[in-house]
Design a protein around this motif. Structure first.
Motif, mmCIF file in Angstrom:
data_model
loop_
_atom_site.group_PDB
_atom_site.id
_atom_site.type_symbol
_atom_site.label_atom_id
_atom_site.label_comp_id
_atom_site.label_asym_id
_atom_site.label_seq_id
_atom_site.Cartn_x
_atom_site.Cartn_y
_atom_site.Cartn_z
ATOM 1 N N GLU A 21 0.836 -1.193 0.000
ATOM 2 C CA GLU A 21 0.000 0.000 0.000
ATOM 3 C C GLU A 21 0.873 1.245 0.000
ATOM 4 O OE1 GLU A 21 -2.911 0.024 3.098
ATOM 5 O OE2 GLU A 21 -3.878 -1.821 2.422
ATOM 6 N N TYR A 30 -3.096 0.349 -3.738
ATOM 7 C CA TYR A 30 -2.448 -0.966 -3.659
ATOM 8 C C TYR A 30 -1.671 -1.169 -4.951
ATOM 9 C CZ TYR A 30 -1.959 -6.090 -3.558
ATOM 10 O OH TYR A 30 -1.470 -7.367 -3.576
ATOM 11 N N LYS A 50 -9.702 -2.360 -0.978
ATOM 12 C CA LYS A 50 -9.165 -3.314 -0.016
ATOM 13 C C LYS A 50 -9.759 -4.712 -0.150
ATOM 14 C CE LYS A 50 -7.801 -0.196 3.765
ATOM 15 N NZ LYS A 50 -6.437 -0.725 3.957
ATOM 16 N N ASP A 73 -7.716 3.782 -4.251
ATOM 17 C CA ASP A 73 -8.991 3.932 -3.540
ATOM 18 C C ASP A 73 -9.758 5.084 -4.173
ATOM 19 O OD1 ASP A 73 -11.099 4.238 -1.801
ATOM 20 O OD2 ASP A 73 -9.891 5.172 -0.225
#
Length: 248
Positions: A21, A30, A50, A73
């Motif tokens: 990460e 990621y 995630k 994200d």
């Protein structure tokens, strides 16, 4: 455009993701893989960056395409309660609120910024974009003729949602669609429109039909349900073949 309960079909696989990460542009991200020239930007579905299945797929692609995979994200830190979904506690999930907070207007600039960072700042020579469900509209956005510079070299979308006809109209790069037979988000009408429009876009087009499968099954399918394990493997292999052809 909104999420529906079909977007929340889930089954979490085994295995441990092996990436790390960090940050991409201003987004948590990621990252997996070590190729310095070829990258793929993976835009996650409602389960977020995630979700183990998404990260395991990214690890597969890193190995089999020989690319660096970025999974930012794009939900601003929000992560769905996977246990609530698997236990059918739908009332605990605010789909309307999720939809409002993840609109095109809010997330579109972030998605473009991440693609630009991969190409311009990190110096990758080739960039693909892969979108699951929510990510379907996003990869079309990256491939749109409305972009001031070429952001991506090829895209793939898997049981896409939030698509409108203009998304298909404006695609400028080779594109792949992996479509379950039963999918209220990617309707028969929109499937037909995709075919009709693709013939006039003058770009390579690959459409694969997955009979007997439902929305979400190609990333979140249950390995114990007949046919879903095979469909997930076929989808992964199709994506690998596609990006090896157009990125390498």
């Amino acid at each position: 455009m909104s999420f529906s309960s079909c977007c929340l079909k889930t089954f979490t696989w085994g295995g441990t993701p092996i990436g790390v990460e960090g940050k991409l542009a201003n987004n948590d991200c990621y990252t997996t893989g070590h190729n310095k020239e070829i990258a793929i930007l993976l835009v996650h579905d409602i389960f977020g960056w995630k979700y183990p299945n998404v990260r395991l797929i990214a690890d597969h692609l890193a190995r089999e395409v020989n690319a660096t995979i970025y999974v930012p994200d794009f939900f601003g830190g929000w992560v769905v309660d996977w246990a609530a979904v698997e236990e059918d506690r739908w009332s605990e999930i605010d789909l309307d609120g999720i939809t409002e907070n993840q609109s095109r207007e809010i997330r579109g600039p972030e998605i473009v910024a991440c693609a630009r960072a991969i190409k311009a700042e990190l110096g990758f020579r080739r960039l693909g974009a892969l979108g699951y469900c929510y990510g379907g509209w996003a990869v079309c956005h990256l491939a749109s003729k409305g972009q001031e510079i070429a952001l991506v070299d090829a895209i793939s979308m898997v049981h896409p949602s939030w698509l409108v006809k203009e998304d298909i109209d404006n695609i400028t790069v080779p594109f792949q669609v992996l479509a379950p037979e039963h999918d209220p988000s990617y309707t028969p009408e929109l499937k037909g429109y995709t075919f009709q429009t693709a013939l006039g876009l003058n770009v390579p087009f690959n459409y694969q039909h997955f009979p007997g499968t439902v929305h979400g099954a190609l990333v979140r399918g249950n390995e114990e349900v007949k046919g879903e394990r095979e469909a997930m493997a076929r989808a992964k292999n199709a994506i690998v073949t596609w990006f090896k052809q157009y990125l390498q």
